[in-house]
Design an enzyme around this catalytic site. Structure first.
Site, short mmCIF file in Angstrom:
data_model
loop_
_atom_site.label_atom_id
_atom_site.label_comp_id
_atom_site.label_asym_id
_atom_site.label_seq_id
_atom_site.Cartn_x
_atom_site.Cartn_y
_atom_site.Cartn_z
N LYS A 13 -28.24 70.33 53.79
CA LYS A 13 -27.79 69.74 55.06
C LYS A 13 -27.00 68.47 54.83
O LYS A 13 -25.93 68.28 55.40
CB LYS A 13 -29.00 69.39 55.95
CG LYS A 13 -29.90 70.55 56.29
CD LYS A 13 -31.09 70.10 57.15
CE LYS A 13 -32.01 69.10 56.49
NZ LYS A 13 -32.72 69.60 55.30
N ARG A 127 -32.31 67.26 42.14
CA ARG A 127 -31.61 66.34 43.06
C ARG A 127 -31.70 64.91 42.52
O ARG A 127 -32.74 64.46 42.08
CB ARG A 127 -32.21 66.40 44.46
CG ARG A 127 -31.66 65.29 45.36
CD ARG A 127 -31.69 65.62 46.81
NE ARG A 127 -33.02 65.69 47.38
CZ ARG A 127 -33.26 65.99 48.65
NH1 ARG A 127 -32.24 66.27 49.47
NH2 ARG A 127 -34.48 66.03 49.11
N ARG A 160 -36.11 61.03 44.02
CA ARG A 160 -36.92 60.61 45.16
C ARG A 160 -38.39 60.94 44.95
O ARG A 160 -38.73 62.00 44.45
CB ARG A 160 -36.42 61.30 46.43
CG ARG A 160 -35.29 60.54 47.11
CD ARG A 160 -34.60 61.33 48.17
NE ARG A 160 -35.52 62.01 49.09
CZ ARG A 160 -35.11 62.76 50.11
NH1 ARG A 160 -33.82 62.91 50.35
NH2 ARG A 160 -35.98 63.35 50.89
N ARG A 171 -43.74 69.72 52.05
CA ARG A 171 -42.61 69.58 52.98
C ARG A 171 -42.16 70.95 53.50
O ARG A 171 -41.75 71.07 54.64
CB ARG A 171 -41.45 68.85 52.30
CG ARG A 171 -41.79 67.39 52.05
CD ARG A 171 -40.86 66.77 51.06
NE ARG A 171 -39.52 66.62 51.58
CZ ARG A 171 -38.46 66.40 50.81
NH1 ARG A 171 -38.59 66.30 49.51
NH2 ARG A 171 -37.28 66.26 51.36
P1 ADP Z 1 -30.95 68.45 52.32
O1 ADP Z 1 -30.17 67.33 52.96
O2 ADP Z 1 -30.95 69.70 53.15
O3 ADP Z 1 -32.31 68.05 51.91
P2 ADP Z 1 -29.16 68.08 50.03
O4 ADP Z 1 -27.80 68.12 50.63
O5 ADP Z 1 -29.69 66.77 49.61
O6 ADP Z 1 -30.21 68.86 50.99
O7 ADP Z 1 -29.18 69.08 48.76
C1 ADP Z 1 -30.35 69.26 47.96
C2 ADP Z 1 -29.94 69.38 46.50
O8 ADP Z 1 -29.24 70.61 46.27
C3 ADP Z 1 -28.97 68.28 46.04
O9 ADP Z 1 -29.29 67.96 44.72
C4 ADP Z 1 -27.59 68.91 46.16
O10 ADP Z 1 -26.67 68.36 45.22
C5 ADP Z 1 -27.89 70.38 45.85
N1 ADP Z 1 -27.06 71.32 46.62
C6 ADP Z 1 -26.60 71.18 47.89
N2 ADP Z 1 -25.90 72.28 48.29
C7 ADP Z 1 -25.92 73.15 47.25
C8 ADP Z 1 -25.38 74.47 47.02
N3 ADP Z 1 -24.69 75.12 47.98
N4 ADP Z 1 -25.63 75.05 45.83
C9 ADP Z 1 -26.35 74.40 44.87
N5 ADP Z 1 -26.87 73.17 45.01
C10 ADP Z 1 -26.68 72.54 46.18
P1 ADP Z 2 -34.46 66.33 53.25
O1 ADP Z 2 -33.00 66.06 53.52
O2 ADP Z 2 -34.72 66.64 51.84
O3 ADP Z 2 -35.08 67.31 54.17
P2 ADP Z 2 -34.87 63.82 54.55
O4 ADP Z 2 -34.22 62.73 53.81
O5 ADP Z 2 -34.17 64.41 55.73
O6 ADP Z 2 -35.21 64.96 53.51
O7 ADP Z 2 -36.31 63.39 55.03
C1 ADP Z 2 -37.25 62.82 54.16
C2 ADP Z 2 -38.55 62.58 54.92
O8 ADP Z 2 -38.32 61.67 56.00
C3 ADP Z 2 -39.15 63.81 55.57
O9 ADP Z 2 -39.94 64.56 54.67
C4 ADP Z 2 -39.99 63.17 56.68
O10 ADP Z 2 -41.18 62.60 56.17
C5 ADP Z 2 -39.11 62.02 57.13
N1 ADP Z 2 -38.21 62.40 58.24
C6 ADP Z 2 -36.85 62.46 58.22
N2 ADP Z 2 -36.37 62.82 59.42
C7 ADP Z 2 -37.44 63.02 60.23
C8 ADP Z 2 -37.61 63.40 61.60
N3 ADP Z 2 -36.55 63.69 62.40
N4 ADP Z 2 -38.88 63.48 62.08
C9 ADP Z 2 -39.93 63.20 61.31
N5 ADP Z 2 -39.86 62.85 60.03
C10 ADP Z 2 -38.62 62.74 59.48
#
Ligand code: ADP
Ligand code: ADP
Ligand code: ZN
Length: 215
Positions: A13, A127, A160, A171
């Site tokens: 995302k 990541r 992280r 999660r």
């Molecule tokens: P989210 O915001 O949904 O948690 P991230 O954008 O941080 O996800 O992506 C999670 C991990 O996967 C990061 O290390 C990112 O570089 C990698 N990643 C993101 N998109 C892809 C993809 N299409 N294929 C492989 N790795 C990806």
């Molecule tokens: P990812 O992109 O890998 O899903 P985020 O950076 O979006 O992780 O979120 C990390 C953590 O922050 C989540 O696991 C949760 O604990 C908290 N968090 C983020 N956004 C929200 C939300 N909208 N509501 C509740 N908790 C949240």
């Protein structure tokens, strides 16, 4: 253009939201980044949020809404935004819908980046995050030019705390219980778009652009 990104933790995302923001000139708003910035600054909100984040749980809705709702009033949100990690529960989605309705406004798209759980651990374990600018990389899929250093700002990259496998599993449980129902919610609103998030980063982005440009 007002967009919500949906998808499991690690689905990509944030990676996609940053590209959408750059191409279409709207701010990228990530609740996770806002929580981490608060923690780094040592605010009370950040410290409260950390206790939940460290355990792989969602931060309670009241705290999350307190943090995010006035962000939309900022000047930079005039032409829209791409929301990454918010809403994550049905009450959050309802609060957002209501706030928009009060201004006779609505979301345009909810983009669900679809990635099966089996791919997620691999994504998360590789990541690397920059706490200075929010940049996200992957040791295998999106490596930086110099190991451990952010390509965007030169900051130091970290693993992280909540990307450890045992926390990632928690999660994923929280995702399926509390966030996945939003797919149905936005389907009913008629704005849900699914993209295959297992594809290469650039192909995922192409698919998203086609959706946003109604191709
Ligand atoms: P989210 O915001 O949904 O948690 P991230 O954008 O941080 O996800 O992506 C999670 C991990 O996967 C990061 O290390 C990112 O570089 C990698 N990643 C993101 N998109 C892809 C993809 N299409 N294929 C492989 N790795 C990806
Ligand atoms: P990812 O992109 O890998 O899903 P985020 O950076 O979006 O992780 O979120 C990390 C953590 O922050 C989540 O696991 C949760 O604990 C908290 N968090 C983020 N956004 C929200 C939300 N909208 N509501 C509740 N908790 C949240
Ligand atoms: Zn950086």
């Amino acid at each position: 253009m007002k967009i919500v990104m949906l998808g499991a933790p690690g689905a990509g995302k944030g990676t996609q939201a940053k590209q959408i923001a750059a191409k279409y000139g709207v701010p990228h708003i990530s609740t996770g980044d806002i929580f981490r910035a608060n923690l780094k600054a040592g605010t009370e909100l950040g410290l409260k949020a950390k206790t939940y984040m460290d355990q792989g749980q969602l931060v309670p809705d009241s705290l999350t809404l307190e943090l995010i709702m006035d962000r939309f009033g900022n000047d930079d949100c005039r032409n829209g935004y791409v929301l990454d990690g918010f809403p994550r529960t049905i009450p959050q989605a309802e609060a957002l819908t209501r706030a928009l309705e009060e201004k006779n406004d609505k979301l345009d798209y909810a983009i669900n980046v679809d990635v099966p759980d089996s791919n997620i651990i691999d994504r998360m374990s590789g990541r690397r995050a920059c706490l200075k600018c929010g940049g996200t990389f992957h040791v295998k899929y999106n490596p930086t030019k110099k190991e451990g250093i952010c390509d965007l700002c030169g900051g130091e990259l970290v693993i992280r705390d909540d990307d450890k496998p045992e926390i990632v599993n928690k999660r994923l449980v929280a995702y399926h219980e509390q966030t996945q129902p939003l797919i149905d919610y936005y389907e009913k609103e008629g704005i849900l778009k699914n993209v295959d998030g297992t594809q290469d980063v650039n192909k995922v982005f192409e698919d998203i652009c086609d959706i946003l440009e109604n191709k």
